[in-house]
Scaffold this active site. Structure first.
Site, mmCIF file in Angstrom:
data_model
loop_
_atom_site.group_PDB
_atom_site.id
_atom_site.type_symbol
_atom_site.label_atom_id
_atom_site.label_comp_id
_atom_site.label_asym_id
_atom_site.label_seq_id
_atom_site.Cartn_x
_atom_site.Cartn_y
_atom_site.Cartn_z
ATOM 1 N N LYS A 141 -2.527 9.647 14.874
ATOM 2 C CA LYS A 141 -0.811 9.280 15.881
ATOM 3 C C LYS A 141 -0.949 10.186 17.257
ATOM 4 C CE LYS A 141 0.258 7.542 11.697
ATOM 5 N NZ LYS A 141 0.637 6.064 11.931
ATOM 6 N N LYS A 197 1.157 -1.093 -0.441
ATOM 7 C CA LYS A 197 -0.032 0.098 -0.053
ATOM 8 C C LYS A 197 0.503 1.498 -0.133
ATOM 9 C CE LYS A 197 -1.030 0.861 5.516
ATOM 10 N NZ LYS A 197 -0.517 1.996 4.856
ATOM 11 N N HIS A 201 -0.860 -5.826 5.352
ATOM 12 C CA HIS A 201 0.038 -6.507 6.331
ATOM 13 C C HIS A 201 -0.787 -7.261 7.627
ATOM 14 C CE1 HIS A 201 1.714 -2.652 8.324
ATOM 15 N NE2 HIS A 201 1.365 -2.806 9.455
ATOM 16 N N HIS A 261 -6.510 -0.802 6.255
ATOM 17 C CA HIS A 261 -6.791 -1.655 7.267
ATOM 18 C C HIS A 261 -7.851 -1.912 7.901
ATOM 19 C CE1 HIS A 261 -2.195 -1.922 6.956
ATOM 20 N NE2 HIS A 261 -2.241 -0.328 7.787
ATOM 21 N N ASP A 271 -4.199 6.475 4.758
ATOM 22 C CA ASP A 271 -2.468 5.718 5.382
ATOM 23 C C ASP A 271 -3.413 4.576 6.182
ATOM 24 O OD1 ASP A 271 -0.463 4.969 5.592
ATOM 25 O OD2 ASP A 271 -0.975 5.728 7.803
#
Length: 514
Positions: free
Chosen positions: A366, A176, A206, A268, A263
């Site tokens: 984050k 990605k 992943h 995910h 992201d």
């Protein structure tokens, strides 16, 4: 005819071939890594390949080829791999395993736009086929920026390295991001599929290689305990969280202009939603799993209005783990005018009979309170007719929490009577931990995913339709945020901006504080 009598040294070959518990070992093959000098190759790919060899899951003649512009010999490349394995492998270093693996290491010096370099790569692979018995089976791992894909794919095609046949396979692995919106994803898919057919393309996410993610399927479909309540009759809402406590110092080149939603949410978290909400597949064959995930994503949309059902933020300075940290705009490489979000939250609706009316809340960020990834299924409150208010005032909602990382496991939260003479009910937890229940440590995600690629097992890899549907879901939020301007600031070490809490409070709910 009767079956032969059992003995300690005889195994029924028919029964043996059907035993899914037995590990599958990759056949003869070579793996080429583009971007072999990068951090991903050093910290994840090379150690994973060694760990597979150490577990006996690679063939004796396996070959690993690095391709880069460095002026390295095969021996220099071997030293790089050796150091990466020593520093980052999961399994203990064994000299005999390393010696076998190192015999198949080769390095090709070249640039992506040089046809002669790819002819040299073809020659190296042909030599490995003769000397190592790789069978002409080649996997190409593109650990490179997406803007380099077209030229590398074209070179592989023109060098005759991309064509499979009845006796030899050729596969490509892509990391990605899979585009930055729906239009670019479709363009990227077209570029890749022009050279490699879709059934030979493996898009690495992943997170899908983590044991706990795969355990969602076991938890849901191997246990009668959960299936009757896994629906809108009993589930109030679902929260899927991926929080990190680190900042973005040194990552401006990748992250600025990408942001948290692109992201993490697009890949995910939407994949975790698909595993959580999908119907039971007929089997665990790749096509069946993918079909059920596609059905769920096709039925998923952003809840409206977006200014009330989404939130985004950007971390400011604050305290994290007893240390004073700077905000994003003070991090190296980020401009004072950056509108990149470091926190994103969205509300999704899954318009199926099972999930109608159940909101799915996805968030990522984050510099949040702690590092955690979890799926929390929050159940509706019981009527509590026999109890008065004081008996249950400390009782929350029942929950099933699947912890993806770092403490992999499952927690169930339910009410229990407090010891004493009065009737008082309070929340308690029942906990399952992978680390305590199983003596064998879980393989790294890249071990599982690389092995699956070498085996041609695409179950855990998103296909074109999944990628494009994910962008269809997210694009309206990205467009709305782009029109808003700067994200809302939030203090480092907290759980995001106030607008994220307001998003939940509008429906009488609140975020979990893991």
């Amino acid at each position: 005819m009767s079956e032969p009598a059992a003995s300690d040294d005889w195994v029924n070959p028919l029964r043996d071939s059907r035993d899914k518990r037995l590990p599958r070992i990759a056949g003869p093959c070579a793996l080429v890594i583009f971007g072999v000098t990068g951090d991903l190759a050093r910290r994840k790919l090379m150690p994973a390949i060694y760990d597979l060899a150490n577990r006996g899951l690679l063939p004796p003649g396996f070959a690993l080829v690095g391709f880069a512009r460095r002026d390295w010999s095969d021996e220099d490349f071997g030293k790089i791999v050796h150091d990466a394995v020593r520093d980052h492998s999961r399994t203990p270093f064994r000299e005999d395993v390393w010696e076998r693996l190192s015999e198949g290491l080769r390095f090709v010096k070249g640039s992506f736009d040089d046809p002669a370099s790819f002819q040299e790569l073809a020659s190296t692979l042909a030599t490995l086929e003769r000397e190592r018995g790789t069978g002409g089976n080649h996997g190409f791992y593109l650990a490179i920026p997406p803007d380099a894909f077209p030229v590398v794919l074209k070179q592989l095609s023109e060098a005759g390295l991309a064509r499979s046949n009845d006796s030899q396979w050729r596969r490509v692995v892509i990391e990605k991001p899979f585009g930055h919106d729906l239009a670019s994803a479709r363009e990227l898919n077209a570029v890749v599929n022009e050279v490699f057919p879709e059934d030979t393309v493996f898009r690495i996410d992943h997170y899908l290689g983590k044991e706990t993610v795969q355990n969602i399927l076991a938890l849901r479909f191997a246990n009668q305990l959960f299936d009757p309540i896994w629906n809108a009759h009993y589930v109030d809402h679902v929260q899927i969280t991926m929080a990190e406590d680190i900042g973005l110092g040194g990552r401006a080149g990748y992250y600025d202009g990408i942001g948290a939603a692109r992201d993490v949410i697009q890949n995910h978290l939407l994949q975790l939603l698909a595993f959580t909400a999908m119907e039971e597949p007929i089997s665990f064959e790749p096509s069946e799993l993918q079909a059920e995930k596609i059905k769920v994503l096709s039925a998923t949309t952003l809840a409206q209005p977006l200014d009330e059902t989404t939130a985004r933020g950007q971390y400011a300075g604050g305290w994290q783990g007893g240390t004073r940290v700077v905000g994003l705009l003070e991090e190296d490489g980020f401009s004072q005018d950056s509108t990149t979000e470091t926190f994103a939250a969205i509300t999704l609706e899954v318009d199926t009979r099972r999930w109608a009316g159940v909101p799915f809340y996805l968030r990522t960020g984050k510099r949040l309170g702690r590092r955690v990834t979890e799926i929390a299924v929050i159940f509706k409150r019981a009527p509590h007719l026999p109890f008065d208010r004081t008996m249950t005032e400390e009782l929350g909602q029942n929950a099933l929490v699947i912890r993806v990382q770092p403490d992999e496991g499952v927690t169930m939260r339910f009410g229990s009577k407090v010891p004493g003479s009065s009737m008082e009910v309070r929340d308690v937890n029942m906990d399952f931990s992978y680390g305590q229940a199983f003596t064998e440590s879980s393989p790294e995600a890249y071990e599982r995913l690389i092995l699956d690629m070498l085996l041609g097992e695409p179950s855990l890899f998103p296909v074109n339709a999944e990628v494009e549907l994910s962008w269809e879901i997210l694009d309206p939020a990205l467009a709305a945020w782009a029109a808003e301007g700067k994200p809302e600031p939030y203090e480092a070490g907290t759980w995001g901006p106030p607008s994220a809490d307001e998003m939940m409070h509008r429906t009488g709910r609140e975020w979990r504080r893991p």
